[in-house]
Design a protein around this motif. Structure first.
Motif, PDB file in Angstrom:
ATOM      1  N   ARG A 100       4.881  -4.678  53.439  1.00 60.14           N
ATOM      2  CA  ARG A 100       5.738  -5.140  54.542  1.00 60.14           C
ATOM      3  C   ARG A 100       4.911  -5.840  55.619  1.00 60.14           C
ATOM      4  NH1 ARG A 100       9.606   0.134  55.350  1.00 60.14           N
ATOM      5  NH2 ARG A 100      10.741  -0.060  53.368  1.00 60.14           N
ATOM      6  N   VAL A 101       3.749  -5.268  55.961  1.00 58.36           N
ATOM      7  CA  VAL A 101       2.878  -5.863  56.978  1.00 58.36           C
ATOM      8  C   VAL A 101       2.399  -7.226  56.513  1.00 58.36           C
ATOM      9  CG1 VAL A 101       0.638  -5.632  58.126  1.00 58.36           C
ATOM     10  CG2 VAL A 101       2.192  -3.673  58.028  1.00 58.36           C
ATOM     11  N   ALA A 102       2.028  -7.334  55.251  1.00 57.48           N
ATOM     12  CA  ALA A 102       1.572  -8.628  54.718  1.00 57.48           C
ATOM     13  C   ALA A 102       2.694  -9.654  54.789  1.00 57.48           C
ATOM     14  CB  ALA A 102       1.089  -8.457  53.283  1.00 57.48           C
ATOM     15  N   ALA A 103       3.914  -9.239  54.460  1.00 53.77           N
ATOM     16  CA  ALA A 103       5.052 -10.163  54.531  1.00 53.77           C
ATOM     17  C   ALA A 103       5.317 -10.584  55.974  1.00 53.77           C
ATOM     18  CB  ALA A 103       6.286  -9.519  53.922  1.00 53.77           C
ATOM     19  N   MET A 104       5.196  -9.643  56.916  1.00 52.36           N
ATOM     20  CA  MET A 104       5.401  -9.965  58.333  1.00 52.36           C
ATOM     21  C   MET A 104       4.329 -10.926  58.838  1.00 52.36           C
ATOM     22  SD  MET A 104       6.503  -6.433  60.126  1.00 52.36           S
ATOM     23  CE  MET A 104       7.864  -5.459  59.561  1.00 52.36           C
ATOM     24  N   GLN A 105       3.096 -10.727  58.407  1.00 50.24           N
ATOM     25  CA  GLN A 105       2.018 -11.626  58.819  1.00 50.24           C
ATOM     26  C   GLN A 105       2.256 -13.031  58.276  1.00 50.24           C
ATOM     27  OE1 GLN A 105      -1.506  -9.599  57.470  1.00 50.24           O
ATOM     28  NE2 GLN A 105      -1.801  -8.554  59.420  1.00 50.24           N
ATOM     29  N   GLU A 106       2.756 -13.126  57.074  1.00 52.34           N
ATOM     30  CA  GLU A 106       3.059 -14.431  56.503  1.00 52.34           C
ATOM     31  C   GLU A 106       4.159 -15.131  57.301  1.00 52.34           C
ATOM     32  OE1 GLU A 106       4.865 -16.147  52.354  1.00 52.34           O
ATOM     33  OE2 GLU A 106       3.553 -14.385  52.246  1.00 52.34           O
ATOM     34  N   VAL A 107       5.200 -14.373  57.664  1.00 50.83           N
ATOM     35  CA  VAL A 107       6.292 -14.946  58.465  1.00 50.83           C
ATOM     36  C   VAL A 107       5.770 -15.370  59.831  1.00 50.83           C
ATOM     37  CG1 VAL A 107       8.468 -14.401  59.634  1.00 50.83           C
ATOM     38  CG2 VAL A 107       8.122 -13.710  57.249  1.00 50.83           C
ATOM     39  N   LEU A 108       4.929 -14.541  60.441  1.00 50.06           N
ATOM     40  CA  LEU A 108       4.362 -14.898  61.748  1.00 50.06           C
ATOM     41  C   LEU A 108       3.502 -16.153  61.653  1.00 50.06           C
ATOM     42  CD1 LEU A 108       3.421 -11.410  63.248  1.00 50.06           C
ATOM     43  CD2 LEU A 108       5.185 -12.987  64.052  1.00 50.06           C
ATOM     44  N   SER A 109       2.747 -16.295  60.586  1.00 48.51           N
ATOM     45  CA  SER A 109       1.934 -17.499  60.396  1.00 48.51           C
ATOM     46  C   SER A 109       2.823 -18.733  60.290  1.00 48.51           C
ATOM     47  CB  SER A 109       1.078 -17.371  59.139  1.00 48.51           C
ATOM     48  OG  SER A 109       0.149 -16.333  59.291  1.00 48.51           O
ATOM     49  N   GLU A 110       3.933 -18.609  59.561  1.00 50.20           N
ATOM     50  CA  GLU A 110       4.870 -19.730  59.440  1.00 50.20           C
ATOM     51  C   GLU A 110       5.488 -20.082  60.802  1.00 50.20           C
ATOM     52  OE1 GLU A 110       7.700 -18.607  56.471  1.00 50.20           O
ATOM     53  OE2 GLU A 110       6.229 -18.669  54.851  1.00 50.20           O
ATOM     54  N   ILE A 111       5.823 -19.058  61.574  1.00 52.92           N
ATOM     55  CA  ILE A 111       6.403 -19.289  62.903  1.00 52.92           C
ATOM     56  C   ILE A 111       5.383 -19.987  63.800  1.00 52.92           C
ATOM     57  CG2 ILE A 111       7.240 -18.136  64.993  1.00 52.92           C
ATOM     58  CD1 ILE A 111       8.548 -16.036  63.157  1.00 52.92           C
ATOM     59  N   LYS A 112       4.131 -19.534  63.743  1.00 55.31           N
ATOM     60  CA  LYS A 112       3.079 -20.170  64.544  1.00 55.31           C
ATOM     61  C   LYS A 112       2.928 -21.632  64.159  1.00 55.31           C
ATOM     62  CE  LYS A 112       0.099 -16.181  65.437  1.00 55.31           C
ATOM     63  NZ  LYS A 112      -1.219 -15.582  65.154  1.00 55.31           N
ATOM     64  N   ALA A 113       2.948 -21.897  62.869  1.00 55.54           N
ATOM     65  CA  ALA A 113       2.794 -23.278  62.405  1.00 55.54           C
ATOM     66  C   ALA A 113       3.950 -24.139  62.893  1.00 55.54           C
ATOM     67  CB  ALA A 113       2.715 -23.303  60.881  1.00 55.54           C
ATOM     68  N   GLU A 114       5.148 -23.615  62.874  1.00 59.65           N
ATOM     69  CA  GLU A 114       6.313 -24.362  63.349  1.00 59.65           C
ATOM     70  C   GLU A 114       6.224 -24.596  64.846  1.00 59.65           C
ATOM     71  OE1 GLU A 114      10.013 -22.589  62.160  1.00 59.65           O
ATOM     72  OE2 GLU A 114       9.455 -22.594  60.026  1.00 59.65           O
TER      73      GLU A 114
END
Length: 91
Positions: free
Chosen positions: A71-85
């Protein structure tokens, strides 16, 4: 070789008292030793059962931690995508 009345076990006056006491003491000691082994075996079985239950509980904890890690890995991936956007919007 039949079993007649002469071949049966019986105490004789030739057997000394110390030999008889020694035999009884030896039998009692052997009974005590085997009793001790039985008690030790019971203790080992009890400890093994307890460890087995603890092992099952630890396996369940390991599974839960692995799920949390996913779950933490999935959240970090989503946060990375949000940062990129967000970086793309700022420019």
């Amino acid at each position: 070789m039949g079993c007649n009345s002469e071949a049966r076990w019986r105490m004789d006056r030739k057997v000394t008292l110390s030999a008889a006491v020694g035999l009884v003491t030896t039998v009692a000691t052997l009974a005590g030793v085997f009793s001790s082994f039985s008690a030790r075996l019971d203790h080992v079985e009890q400890v093994t059962g307890t460890l087995s239950k603890e092992y099952v509980a630890q396996q369940q904890v390991v599974i839960k931690v692995a799920r949390i890690d996913e779950r933490v890995a999935a959240m970090q991936e989503v946060l990375s995508e949000i940062k990129a956007e967000l970086r793309g919007v700022k420019k």
